[in-house]
Write a protein that holds these residues in place. Structure first.
Motif, PDB file in Angstrom:
ATOM      1  N   THR A 195      31.321  30.819 -13.139  1.00  0.00           N
ATOM      2  CA  THR A 195      30.890  29.582 -13.568  1.00  0.00           C
ATOM      3  C   THR A 195      29.843  28.957 -14.382  1.00  0.00           C
ATOM      4  O   THR A 195      28.847  29.699 -13.551  1.00  0.00           O
ATOM      5  CB  THR A 195      31.866  28.213 -12.761  1.00  0.00           C
ATOM      6  OG1 THR A 195      32.881  28.363 -12.635  1.00  0.00           O
ATOM      7  CG2 THR A 195      31.458  27.099 -13.420  1.00  0.00           C
ATOM      8  N   ARG A 196      29.559  28.880 -15.947  1.00  0.00           N
ATOM      9  CA  ARG A 196      28.283  28.731 -15.957  1.00  0.00           C
ATOM     10  C   ARG A 196      27.516  27.050 -15.414  1.00  0.00           C
ATOM     11  O   ARG A 196      28.389  25.789 -14.882  1.00  0.00           O
ATOM     12  CB  ARG A 196      28.139  28.663 -17.390  1.00  0.00           C
ATOM     13  CG  ARG A 196      29.146  27.964 -18.113  1.00  0.00           C
ATOM     14  CD  ARG A 196      28.367  27.606 -19.844  1.00  0.00           C
ATOM     15  NE  ARG A 196      28.274  26.720 -20.668  1.00  0.00           N
ATOM     16  CZ  ARG A 196      27.461  26.014 -20.756  1.00  0.00           C
ATOM     17  NH1 ARG A 196      26.100  25.713 -19.640  1.00  0.00           N
ATOM     18  NH2 ARG A 196      27.695  24.499 -21.829  1.00  0.00           N
ATOM     19  N   ASP A 197      26.384  26.898 -15.087  1.00  0.00           N
ATOM     20  CA  ASP A 197      25.805  25.995 -15.098  1.00  0.00           C
ATOM     21  C   ASP A 197      25.304  24.870 -16.190  1.00  0.00           C
ATOM     22  O   ASP A 197      24.843  25.760 -17.197  1.00  0.00           O
ATOM     23  CB  ASP A 197      24.445  25.714 -13.957  1.00  0.00           C
ATOM     24  CG  ASP A 197      23.595  24.764 -13.553  1.00  0.00           C
ATOM     25  OD1 ASP A 197      24.034  24.116 -14.417  1.00  0.00           O
ATOM     26  OD2 ASP A 197      22.815  24.858 -12.801  1.00  0.00           O
ATOM     27  N   PRO A 198      25.564  23.603 -16.405  1.00  0.00           N
ATOM     28  CA  PRO A 198      25.906  23.134 -17.958  1.00  0.00           C
ATOM     29  C   PRO A 198      24.215  22.977 -17.935  1.00  0.00           C
ATOM     30  O   PRO A 198      23.858  22.499 -19.331  1.00  0.00           O
ATOM     31  CB  PRO A 198      27.198  21.677 -17.530  1.00  0.00           C
ATOM     32  CG  PRO A 198      27.121  22.061 -16.168  1.00  0.00           C
ATOM     33  CD  PRO A 198      26.086  23.016 -15.540  1.00  0.00           C
ATOM     34  N   LEU A 199      23.317  23.007 -17.340  1.00  0.00           N
ATOM     35  CA  LEU A 199      22.347  22.024 -17.115  1.00  0.00           C
ATOM     36  C   LEU A 199      21.329  23.385 -17.917  1.00  0.00           C
ATOM     37  O   LEU A 199      20.034  23.353 -17.933  1.00  0.00           O
ATOM     38  CB  LEU A 199      21.395  21.410 -16.003  1.00  0.00           C
ATOM     39  CG  LEU A 199      22.496  20.569 -15.485  1.00  0.00           C
ATOM     40  CD1 LEU A 199      21.771  19.896 -13.957  1.00  0.00           C
ATOM     41  CD2 LEU A 199      22.311  19.455 -17.157  1.00  0.00           C
ATOM     42  N   CYS A 200      21.669  24.566 -18.255  1.00  0.00           N
ATOM     43  CA  CYS A 200      20.637  25.948 -18.079  1.00  0.00           C
ATOM     44  C   CYS A 200      21.340  26.865 -18.696  1.00  0.00           C
ATOM     45  O   CYS A 200      22.642  26.417 -18.823  1.00  0.00           O
ATOM     46  CB  CYS A 200      19.741  26.076 -16.732  1.00  0.00           C
ATOM     47  SG  CYS A 200      21.067  27.352 -15.673  1.00  0.00           S
ATOM     48  N   LEU A 201      20.014  27.365 -19.497  1.00  0.00           N
ATOM     49  CA  LEU A 201      20.996  28.793 -19.881  1.00  0.00           C
ATOM     50  C   LEU A 201      21.363  29.597 -18.941  1.00  0.00           C
ATOM     51  O   LEU A 201      20.335  29.830 -18.006  1.00  0.00           O
ATOM     52  CB  LEU A 201      19.774  29.701 -20.905  1.00  0.00           C
ATOM     53  CG  LEU A 201      19.233  28.525 -22.078  1.00  0.00           C
ATOM     54  CD1 LEU A 201      17.553  29.460 -22.448  1.00  0.00           C
ATOM     55  CD2 LEU A 201      20.293  28.125 -23.205  1.00  0.00           C
ATOM     56  N   THR A 202      22.392  30.207 -19.100  1.00  0.00           N
ATOM     57  CA  THR A 202      22.779  31.413 -18.690  1.00  0.00           C
ATOM     58  C   THR A 202      22.893  33.313 -18.758  1.00  0.00           C
ATOM     59  O   THR A 202      22.560  32.467 -19.762  1.00  0.00           O
ATOM     60  CB  THR A 202      24.036  31.089 -18.002  1.00  0.00           C
ATOM     61  OG1 THR A 202      25.140  30.591 -19.148  1.00  0.00           O
ATOM     62  CG2 THR A 202      24.256  29.805 -17.222  1.00  0.00           C
TER      63      THR A 202
END
Length: 145
Positions: free
Chosen positions: A84-91
Motif C-alpha cells: 500500500t502506498r503512502d498517499p502523502l509522499c513519493l514511493t
C-alpha cells in the motif's frame, strides 16, 4: 523497487532477494528485515503476519492460512503480500511486467498491462490511482477472471 512475480512472490528492493510463496515466517521476516523494520501483525485465519514500511510503501505479509469452514484450501508458508502506498509522499516503485502500478493513473496502468491481470493479483485504488496491490499464493477464490 518491488517487483511482483505472479506465482512466485515478490522481489524486494536492492539485494534483499525474493519473498517466495511457501517461505516460512522466519525466512520471510529475514528477507524483509534486510530493507525495513519488521513489526508483528495479526490477520484472522493466518498463523503469522507482519508489516514493514519502505520508502512510502507498507508491506502486509501473512502465512500459514487455514479456513476452519473449508471455503478455501489451506496455504502453508507465505500466503499473501499486500503493498500500500503512502498517499502523502513519493514511493518506491511497485512494478508488474515493467509497469509501475503506483506511478501512473490507474487507467493508464490497465491500458499498458491489459485488463487481463493474473488471477492472484488484485488492485485497489481511489478511482484515479492504484493505492494497494495484493499478491496471493493461490488463485483468489470466487473470482472468475
Amino acid at each position: 523497487m518491488f517487483e511482483i512475480l505472479p506465482g512466485v512472490g515478490l522481489r524486494l528492493p536492492g539485494r534483499a532477494g525474493v519473498l517466495r510463496f511457501g517461505d516460512d515466517e522466519r525466512t520471510a521476516q529475514w528477507a524483509v528485515a534486510t530493507v525495513a523494520d519488521v513489526r508483528e501483525g495479526w490477520v484472522c485465519g493466518a498463523g503469522w503476519s507482519f508489516t514493514a514500511e519502505y520508502e512510502g510503501v507498507r508491506l502486509d505479509v501473512h502465512g500459514d492460512v487455514g479456513d476452519r469452514y473449508g471455503r478455501y484450501e489451506d496455504v502453508r508458508g507465505l500466503a499473501a503480500v499486500g503493498l500500500t502506498r503512502d498517499p502523502l509522499c513519493l514511493t518506491a516503485p511497485v512494478v508488474l511486467d515493467g509497469i509501475d502500478l503506483f506511478g501512473y493513473p490507474s487507467a493508464e496502468v490497465l491500458d499498458a498491462l491489459g485488463y487481463d491481470l493474473p488471477p492472484a493479483v488484485r488492485l485497489r485504488g481511489d478511482g484515479r490511482h492504484f493505492t494497494t496491490v495484493w499478491l496471493d499464493a493461490e488463485r483468489v477464490w470466487g473470482r472468475d477472471t
